[in-house]
Write a protein that holds these residues in place. Structure first.
Motif, PDB file in Angstrom:
ATOM      1  N   VAL A 148      67.451 -24.745  57.643  1.00 56.51           N
ATOM      2  CA  VAL A 148      67.177 -25.911  56.800  1.00 56.51           C
ATOM      3  C   VAL A 148      68.471 -26.441  56.200  1.00 56.51           C
ATOM      4  N   ASN A 149      69.299 -25.538  55.671  1.00 60.01           N
ATOM      5  CA  ASN A 149      70.562 -25.963  55.075  1.00 60.01           C
ATOM      6  C   ASN A 149      71.537 -26.512  56.109  1.00 60.01           C
ATOM      7  N   LEU A 150      71.526 -25.918  57.289  1.00 62.92           N
ATOM      8  CA  LEU A 150      72.423 -26.389  58.347  1.00 62.92           C
ATOM      9  C   LEU A 150      72.114 -27.813  58.776  1.00 62.92           C
ATOM     10  N   ARG A 151      70.833 -28.171  58.787  1.00 66.02           N
ATOM     11  CA  ARG A 151      70.428 -29.469  59.328  1.00 66.02           C
ATOM     12  C   ARG A 151      70.753 -30.650  58.420  1.00 66.02           C
ATOM     13  N   GLY A 152      71.384 -30.402  57.293  1.00 67.95           N
ATOM     14  CA  GLY A 152      71.845 -31.503  56.460  1.00 67.95           C
ATOM     15  C   GLY A 152      71.063 -31.650  55.172  1.00 67.95           C
ATOM     16  N   LEU A 153      71.595 -32.477  54.283  1.00 66.84           N
ATOM     17  CA  LEU A 153      71.037 -32.602  52.944  1.00 66.84           C
ATOM     18  C   LEU A 153      69.658 -33.252  52.940  1.00 66.84           C
ATOM     19  N   VAL A 319      76.166 -20.232  47.607  1.00 64.07           N
ATOM     20  CA  VAL A 319      77.126 -19.248  48.126  1.00 64.07           C
ATOM     21  C   VAL A 319      77.970 -19.831  49.254  1.00 64.07           C
ATOM     22  N   SER A 320      77.385 -20.707  50.055  1.00 64.50           N
ATOM     23  CA  SER A 320      78.163 -21.309  51.150  1.00 64.50           C
ATOM     24  C   SER A 320      79.232 -22.251  50.620  1.00 64.50           C
ATOM     25  N   ARG A 321      78.964 -22.957  49.530  1.00 61.57           N
ATOM     26  CA  ARG A 321      79.966 -23.874  48.965  1.00 61.57           C
ATOM     27  C   ARG A 321      81.096 -23.118  48.301  1.00 61.57           C
ATOM     28  N   LEU A 322      80.809 -21.919  47.768  1.00 60.16           N
ATOM     29  CA  LEU A 322      81.897 -21.083  47.260  1.00 60.16           C
ATOM     30  C   LEU A 322      82.849 -20.701  48.391  1.00 60.16           C
ATOM     31  N   PRO A 346      78.746 -27.424  55.785  1.00 59.33           N
ATOM     32  CA  PRO A 346      79.735 -26.388  56.132  1.00 59.33           C
ATOM     33  C   PRO A 346      79.076 -25.277  56.947  1.00 59.33           C
ATOM     34  N   HIS A 347      78.911 -25.512  58.224  1.00 60.97           N
ATOM     35  CA  HIS A 347      78.068 -24.653  59.057  1.00 60.97           C
ATOM     36  C   HIS A 347      78.631 -23.239  59.198  1.00 60.97           C
ATOM     37  N   VAL A 348      79.939 -23.100  59.281  1.00 60.95           N
ATOM     38  CA  VAL A 348      80.525 -21.766  59.420  1.00 60.95           C
ATOM     39  C   VAL A 348      80.264 -20.951  58.143  1.00 60.95           C
ATOM     40  N   ALA A 349      80.466 -21.581  56.985  1.00 57.02           N
ATOM     41  CA  ALA A 349      80.224 -20.893  55.710  1.00 57.02           C
ATOM     42  C   ALA A 349      78.753 -20.535  55.546  1.00 57.02           C
TER      43      ALA A 349
END
Length: 360
Positions: A148-153, A319-322, A346-349
């Motif tokens: 869900v997070n990967l697919r965009g805001l 956590v991914s934005r950190l 930020p797909h890698v994060a």
């Protein structure tokens, strides 16, 4: 570059969903065991806990408006002190949240089991707890929300906001039921169902140290609004929307906590809660289940499951934005700061955070 596509509603929902989880159904009642003698002072302790939470929220509101970037707390500490000290300050937050995501995913399966049992799906409930099934389902939930997070805001908003609405509706059931019934009704229901009488309330004079101990535990319920600051790099009109979202989130969550807790203690005597908490785990659905039909009890448990589930996308965002901010500053490899060309995330994060949560 991250895309500034998050409006006020999505930012506020991120904070609310990070703050309200299934713990609201447990902490205000098990505190009778954790802080023996707190007795009838739980609600005042919640109000006391809200004061430092509001001060912390004010600090985050000011800093997020001044430095609206992904990474929130890391950015503030690193710019004020040094990137190294900012990393040290924020790494424990990242590690704790990443592990908590895994734990939340695992506990969520137990809530599904508790929904299946009163509905008569005994075999399903047993399957959910068997062998590798429980961790497999937990990991499926976790990686669904990573997706869900990967697919965009936009996908994130369309998932998170309905979950928030369902969570509040289930909480509304608790609040209405709690204020509809009184302690006399509960005593009659206890006598009818178990043939037992309410315990006599023991002496519970005000004790400042117990009161402060309870307030410090209840303060943990407010932790989570900083996830709004973590999304600072994706907020529309950040100087306005970030502090406003933090203020709305803290105020609405504080009001919800007080109404929810006050409703349960209005219907269930604190002496009974303290007595039961001393010998077993007690929850809001378990306490109000004495007064409600099985259908309404299932609805409350279902709402608790939703409250737990909506922690996941918001915490994954934080956590991914950190990690993204660390990589932008060169603390982590630059590859971690890559942004997906199509989805703008930020797909890698996100994948790295999902992997850490899976270990948790």
């Amino acid at each position: 570059m991250l895309r500034r596509e998050m409006g006020l509603l999505a930012l506020t929902a991120t904070g609310i969903c990070s703050m309200i989880g299934a713990a609201i159904n447990v902490i205000p009642f098990m505190i009778q065991k954790n802080v023996p003698g707190i007795g009838p002072w739980v609600l005042p302790a919640y109000i006391c806990a809200a004061i430092p939470a509001m001060l912390a929220a004010l600090a985050y509101a000011i800093l997020s408006s001044a430095m609206p970037r992904a990474g929130g707390s890391y950015v503030y500490a690193s710019r004020a002190l040094s990137p190294y000290l900012g990393f040290v300050a924020s790494f424990s937050q990242w590690f704790g949240l990443s592990t908590a995501i895994g734990v939340v995913s695992y506990v969520l399966v137990a809530f599904l089991r508790d929904i299946a049992l009163p509905l008569g799906f005994t075999d399903l409930a047993r399957t959910l707890e068997s062998g590798l099934m429980r961790p497999a389902i937990a990991l499926a939930f976790l990686w669904f929300f990573v997706g869900v997070n990967l697919r965009g805001l936009k996908t994130y908003e369309r998932t998170l906001i309905p979950l928030m609405v369902v969570m509040f509706l289930a909480g509304f059931i608790v609040i209405v039921a709690g204020f509809r019934f009184d302690q006399g009704d509960f005593g009659a229901a206890l006598q009818a169902r178990q043939g037992a009488n309410l315990p006599a309330p023991p002496e519970a004079p005000f004790d400042l140290w117990k009161f402060l101990a309870a307030a410090s535990i209840l303060f943990s319920s407010f932790i989570g609004f900083d996830s709004i600051a973590q999304a600072g790099g994706e907020a529309k009109d950040p100087e306005r929307n970030l502090p406003l979202a933090i203020g709305i989130a803290v105020a609405s969550v504080g009001a919800f906590y007080l109404l929810f807790t006050g409703a349960v203690y209005h219907a269930v005597p604190w002496a009974y809660v303290a007595h039961e908490a001393a010998i077993r785990d007690v929850t809001a659905p378990g306490l109000l289940g004495m007064l409600l039909s099985p259908g309404w009890t299932v609805a409350i448990v279902g709402g608790s499951a939703v409250a737990l589930a909506n922690d996941l996308p918001a915490m994954l965002l934080a956590v991914s934005r950190l990690m993204f901010a660390w990589a932008e500053d060169g603390i982590f490899p630059k590859v971690v700061a890559r942004v997906h060309p199509r989805w703008g995330t930020p797909h890698v994060a996100l994948v790295a955070s999902g992997a850490m949560a899976s270990i948790g």
